[in-house]
Design a protein around this motif. Sequence first.
Motif, PDB file in Angstrom:
ATOM      1  N   ASP A   1       3.018  -8.018   6.851  1.00 58.59           N
ATOM      2  CA  ASP A   1       3.248  -6.789   7.608  1.00 58.59           C
ATOM      3  C   ASP A   1       4.014  -5.753   6.782  1.00 58.59           C
ATOM      4  OD1 ASP A   1       2.656  -5.505  10.050  1.00 58.59           O
ATOM      5  OD2 ASP A   1       4.726  -5.795  10.739  1.00 58.59           O
ATOM      6  N   ALA A   2       4.317  -6.088   5.534  1.00 57.17           N
ATOM      7  CA  ALA A   2       5.085  -5.178   4.686  1.00 57.17           C
ATOM      8  C   ALA A   2       4.141  -4.332   3.841  1.00 57.17           C
ATOM      9  CB  ALA A   2       6.013  -5.965   3.775  1.00 57.17           C
ATOM     10  N   VAL A   3       4.454  -3.032   3.786  1.00 57.19           N
ATOM     11  CA  VAL A   3       3.606  -2.130   2.995  1.00 57.19           C
ATOM     12  C   VAL A   3       4.419  -1.582   1.824  1.00 57.19           C
ATOM     13  CG1 VAL A   3       2.214  -0.029   3.020  1.00 57.19           C
ATOM     14  CG2 VAL A   3       2.229  -1.542   5.011  1.00 57.19           C
ATOM     15  N   GLU A   4       3.807  -1.597   0.660  1.00 59.53           N
ATOM     16  CA  GLU A   4       4.479  -1.138  -0.550  1.00 59.53           C
ATOM     17  C   GLU A   4       3.599  -0.160  -1.306  1.00 59.53           C
ATOM     18  OE1 GLU A   4       5.054  -4.895  -2.490  1.00 59.53           O
ATOM     19  OE2 GLU A   4       7.116  -5.051  -1.752  1.00 59.53           O
TER      20      GLU A   4
ATOM     21  N   SER B   1       5.895  -0.940  10.279  1.00 62.13           N
ATOM     22  CA  SER B   1       4.937  -2.044  10.270  1.00 62.13           C
ATOM     23  C   SER B   1       3.657  -1.583   9.602  1.00 62.13           C
ATOM     24  CB  SER B   1       4.646  -2.490  11.705  1.00 62.13           C
ATOM     25  OG  SER B   1       3.886  -1.484  12.363  1.00 62.13           O
ATOM     26  N   LYS B   2       2.831  -2.541   9.232  1.00 62.59           N
ATOM     27  CA  LYS B   2       1.571  -2.190   8.587  1.00 62.59           C
ATOM     28  C   LYS B   2       0.715  -1.310   9.503  1.00 62.59           C
ATOM     29  CE  LYS B   2      -2.618  -4.349   6.825  1.00 62.59           C
ATOM     30  NZ  LYS B   2      -3.352  -5.617   6.743  1.00 62.59           N
ATOM     31  N   ALA B   3       0.679  -1.645  10.808  1.00 58.98           N
ATOM     32  CA  ALA B   3      -0.141  -0.870  11.752  1.00 58.98           C
ATOM     33  C   ALA B   3       0.362   0.576  11.847  1.00 58.98           C
ATOM     34  CB  ALA B   3      -0.126  -1.527  13.127  1.00 58.98           C
ATOM     35  N   GLN B   4       1.681   0.745  11.952  1.00 61.08           N
ATOM     36  CA  GLN B   4       2.259   2.100  12.023  1.00 61.08           C
ATOM     37  C   GLN B   4       1.957   2.883  10.750  1.00 61.08           C
ATOM     38  OE1 GLN B   4       6.414   0.946  12.517  1.00 61.08           O
ATOM     39  NE2 GLN B   4       6.499   2.114  14.427  1.00 61.08           N
ATOM     40  N   ILE B   5       2.270   2.276   9.635  1.00 60.65           N
ATOM     41  CA  ILE B   5       2.144   2.983   8.361  1.00 60.65           C
ATOM     42  C   ILE B   5       0.697   3.386   8.089  1.00 60.65           C
ATOM     43  CG2 ILE B   5       2.426   2.749   5.849  1.00 60.65           C
ATOM     44  CD1 ILE B   5       4.859   0.877   6.553  1.00 60.65           C
ATOM     45  N   THR B   6      -0.235   2.491   8.384  1.00 60.56           N
ATOM     46  CA  THR B   6      -1.637   2.858   8.121  1.00 60.56           C
ATOM     47  C   THR B   6      -2.080   3.976   9.071  1.00 60.56           C
ATOM     48  OG1 THR B   6      -2.359   0.950   9.423  1.00 60.56           O
ATOM     49  CG2 THR B   6      -2.346   0.697   7.042  1.00 60.56           C
ATOM     50  N   ASP B   7      -1.587   3.965  10.320  1.00 59.56           N
ATOM     51  CA  ASP B   7      -1.882   5.083  11.233  1.00 59.56           C
ATOM     52  C   ASP B   7      -1.359   6.402  10.666  1.00 59.56           C
ATOM     53  OD1 ASP B   7      -3.176   3.661  13.131  1.00 59.56           O
ATOM     54  OD2 ASP B   7      -1.597   3.765  14.656  1.00 59.56           O
ATOM     55  N   TRP B   8      -0.137   6.363  10.165  1.00 55.73           N
ATOM     56  CA  TRP B   8       0.505   7.588   9.655  1.00 55.73           C
ATOM     57  C   TRP B   8      -0.179   8.079   8.382  1.00 55.73           C
ATOM     58  CZ3 TRP B   8       5.863   4.820  10.053  1.00 55.73           C
ATOM     59  CH2 TRP B   8       6.292   4.830  11.390  1.00 55.73           C
ATOM     60  N   ILE B   9      -0.477   7.148   7.493  1.00 53.35           N
ATOM     61  CA  ILE B   9      -1.030   7.547   6.192  1.00 53.35           C
ATOM     62  C   ILE B   9      -2.489   7.965   6.291  1.00 53.35           C
ATOM     63  CG2 ILE B   9      -1.703   6.605   3.914  1.00 53.35           C
ATOM     64  CD1 ILE B   9       1.064   5.393   3.731  1.00 53.35           C
ATOM     65  N   PHE B  10      -3.249   7.225   7.087  1.00 50.45           N
ATOM     66  CA  PHE B  10      -4.677   7.556   7.212  1.00 50.45           C
ATOM     67  C   PHE B  10      -4.931   8.361   8.478  1.00 50.45           C
ATOM     68  CE2 PHE B  10      -4.502   3.459   4.820  1.00 50.45           C
ATOM     69  CZ  PHE B  10      -4.805   4.002   3.589  1.00 50.45           C
TER      70      PHE B  10
ATOM     71  N   GLU C   1      -3.566 -11.620  -3.620  1.00 53.12           N
ATOM     72  CA  GLU C   1      -2.823 -12.122  -2.463  1.00 53.12           C
ATOM     73  C   GLU C   1      -2.419 -10.973  -1.547  1.00 53.12           C
ATOM     74  OE1 GLU C   1       0.464 -14.181  -4.147  1.00 53.12           O
ATOM     75  OE2 GLU C   1      -0.876 -15.411  -5.378  1.00 53.12           O
ATOM     76  N   ARG C   2      -2.377  -9.796  -2.083  1.00 54.51           N
ATOM     77  CA  ARG C   2      -2.032  -8.624  -1.285  1.00 54.51           C
ATOM     78  C   ARG C   2      -3.329  -7.948  -0.865  1.00 54.51           C
ATOM     79  NH1 ARG C   2       1.976  -5.469  -5.314  1.00 54.51           N
ATOM     80  NH2 ARG C   2       3.867  -6.683  -5.073  1.00 54.51           N
ATOM     81  N   THR C   3      -3.242  -7.148   0.172  1.00 52.05           N
ATOM     82  CA  THR C   3      -4.387  -6.356   0.572  1.00 52.05           C
ATOM     83  C   THR C   3      -4.196  -4.960   0.012  1.00 52.05           C
ATOM     84  OG1 THR C   3      -4.215  -7.521   2.658  1.00 52.05           O
ATOM     85  CG2 THR C   3      -5.778  -5.699   2.567  1.00 52.05           C
ATOM     86  N   ARG C   4      -5.176  -4.463  -0.693  1.00 47.70           N
ATOM     87  CA  ARG C   4      -5.081  -3.099  -1.203  1.00 47.70           C
ATOM     88  C   ARG C   4      -5.544  -2.149  -0.109  1.00 47.70           C
ATOM     89  NH1 ARG C   4      -8.147   0.613  -3.785  1.00 47.70           N
ATOM     90  NH2 ARG C   4      -9.971  -0.705  -3.651  1.00 47.70           N
ATOM     91  N   LEU C   5      -4.674  -1.217   0.258  1.00 49.40           N
ATOM     92  CA  LEU C   5      -5.003  -0.298   1.354  1.00 49.40           C
ATOM     93  C   LEU C   5      -5.555   1.024   0.838  1.00 49.40           C
ATOM     94  CD1 LEU C   5      -1.787  -0.810   3.524  1.00 49.40           C
ATOM     95  CD2 LEU C   5      -4.004  -1.907   3.843  1.00 49.40           C
TER      96      LEU C   5
END
Length: 189
Positions: A63-66, A141-150, A36-40
Amino acid sequence: MKHIKVALAVGAASMTMACSPGSEDAESDPSATAAERTRLAYGNLALADGTEVGGVKLVAEGDAVELVVAPSELPEGTRGFHLHQTGSCEGPDFKSAGGHLNPLGKTHGSESEGGSHVGDLPNLVLSEGSTELQTFSIEGSKAQITDWIFDEDGTAVVIHAEPDDYKTDPSGAAGARIACAVLDADATP
Ligand SMILES: [Cu+2]
Ligand SMILES: [Zn+2]
């Protein structure tokens, strides 16, 4: 004929009922929850000598990242736990991971006035031999966090020898870096 119809109706009803507990089972099944979650991203946690001590998984639910930690043979204790700005884990000191992930230019820690870094997470509390999953929310947000992490140089997850005091800039006085994982979007556990 009438009897058969009734039997069919009862059969259908009992099948429906049988499905309900089935879906509850699916919710408590970790693999179903993962679906149910998306693995990033995923990363292997390694000690300074290269020993693998579990894994970390970055997941999105809406939109929540864990960040989910699956410890294995990590030494017990209360330990500083952060996202660091560079996706590089060169032992034995893991300095290659750089400072805390801090795209918003804050100071360190939830108890500091200008805090905190995006990469600041609550201390990881480990009991002896624990393999229990622990989940940490990442702010944004998911968009921010993925930009920062990747970003170009990626991101690492670091576990420290000492607890983070949540206020000493820039590192929380958490001491040596004892375990490190690079978050890799293409890796699988
Ligand atoms: Cu750290
Ligand atoms: Zn920090």
